[in-house]
Design a protein around this motif. Sequence first.
Motif, mmCIF file in Angstrom:
data_model
loop_
_atom_site.group_PDB
_atom_site.id
_atom_site.type_symbol
_atom_site.label_atom_id
_atom_site.label_comp_id
_atom_site.label_asym_id
_atom_site.label_seq_id
_atom_site.Cartn_x
_atom_site.Cartn_y
_atom_site.Cartn_z
ATOM 1 N N ASN A 54 0.824 -1.212 0.000
ATOM 2 C CA ASN A 54 0.000 0.000 0.000
ATOM 3 C C ASN A 54 0.856 1.259 0.000
ATOM 4 O O ASN A 54 0.470 2.263 -0.602
ATOM 5 C CB ASN A 54 -0.971 0.003 1.177
ATOM 6 N N ALA A 55 2.000 1.217 0.659
ATOM 7 C CA ALA A 55 2.896 2.378 0.640
ATOM 8 C C ALA A 55 3.440 2.602 -0.773
ATOM 9 O O ALA A 55 3.547 3.740 -1.237
ATOM 10 C CB ALA A 55 4.038 2.190 1.634
ATOM 11 N N ALA A 58 0.585 4.007 -2.839
ATOM 12 C CA ALA A 58 0.401 5.436 -2.556
ATOM 13 C C ALA A 58 1.438 6.266 -3.315
ATOM 14 O O ALA A 58 1.103 7.303 -3.905
ATOM 15 C CB ALA A 58 0.494 5.695 -1.053
ATOM 16 N N LEU A 61 0.469 6.244 -7.047
ATOM 17 C CA LEU A 61 -0.664 7.131 -7.313
ATOM 18 C C LEU A 61 -0.234 8.599 -7.262
ATOM 19 O O LEU A 61 -0.686 9.413 -8.069
ATOM 20 C CB LEU A 61 -1.793 6.866 -6.320
ATOM 21 N N GLU A 62 0.660 8.918 -6.343
ATOM 22 C CA GLU A 62 1.193 10.282 -6.265
ATOM 23 C C GLU A 62 1.970 10.628 -7.533
ATOM 24 O O GLU A 62 1.819 11.730 -8.080
ATOM 25 C CB GLU A 62 2.096 10.412 -5.048
ATOM 26 N N GLU A 65 -0.562 11.170 -10.329
ATOM 27 C CA GLU A 65 -1.240 12.459 -10.174
ATOM 28 C C GLU A 65 -0.317 13.609 -10.570
ATOM 29 O O GLU A 65 -0.739 14.537 -11.253
ATOM 30 C CB GLU A 65 -1.718 12.638 -8.729
ATOM 31 N N LEU A 120 -7.297 3.443 -1.574
ATOM 32 C CA LEU A 120 -6.282 4.411 -1.999
ATOM 33 C C LEU A 120 -6.589 4.952 -3.393
ATOM 34 O O LEU A 120 -6.437 6.139 -3.660
ATOM 35 C CB LEU A 120 -4.886 3.785 -1.985
ATOM 36 N N THR A 123 -9.764 7.387 -3.302
ATOM 37 C CA THR A 123 -9.433 8.714 -2.791
ATOM 38 C C THR A 123 -8.685 9.533 -3.832
ATOM 39 O O THR A 123 -8.966 10.715 -4.044
ATOM 40 C CB THR A 123 -8.584 8.585 -1.504
ATOM 41 N N THR A 124 -7.737 8.894 -4.492
ATOM 42 C CA THR A 124 -6.946 9.593 -5.511
ATOM 43 C C THR A 124 -7.808 9.973 -6.701
ATOM 44 O O THR A 124 -7.713 11.101 -7.208
ATOM 45 C CB THR A 124 -5.755 8.727 -5.956
#
Length: 197
Positions: A54-55, A58, A61-62, A65, A120, A123-124
Amino acid sequence: MTKVKRESLAPSDWAEAALAALAGGGLAAVAVEPLAKALGTTKGSFYWHFADRNALLAATLELWERRDTDRVIAAIDESQDALTRLRNLLHLAFTSVQDGSAGTAGSVELALQASASHPLVATTLVRVTERRLAALTGLYTDLGLSKTQARDRGLLAYAAFLGHAQLAHATPGLLPKGRAFATHVERAVEALVSLES
């Protein structure tokens, strides 16, 4: 994918590899062992940088984005008139999904849409969609539309982008090729920037 020596790997290398895996195989492809193999390293290298999958997700996804939203919105040149900025943005969006192949913006977009129930990802997607719609709404407002009309046009343009990405991914043979594709994109952009009802 180029193999990288373990000691030279950074979290960004893992995120880039995960983004490529996501584009090619969806969320399930973002798995530690295959990524470690692709990067020419071990799972230990992964755990040096990330607590768990998950890290990494994340961070991935960052990266997505930042690359596909932040940079695109920032690239809208404020010195140009609103119509030119809107045309440029739409042209960039539609051409980014040209062939539907893994690695295109559309393939990542669709992989994330297909995994929208993951916390995750959800939310993104909400945050990115709201930012993209705000940018589109702002451009349509700058063209003289009311806030409501601008929001409606922004939604239409964004839905057209997502539909175009899906078409390019699922049935790429239906889209024109070469110069015909460029003409197709220009017609789509002109339909979306036309303010006539």
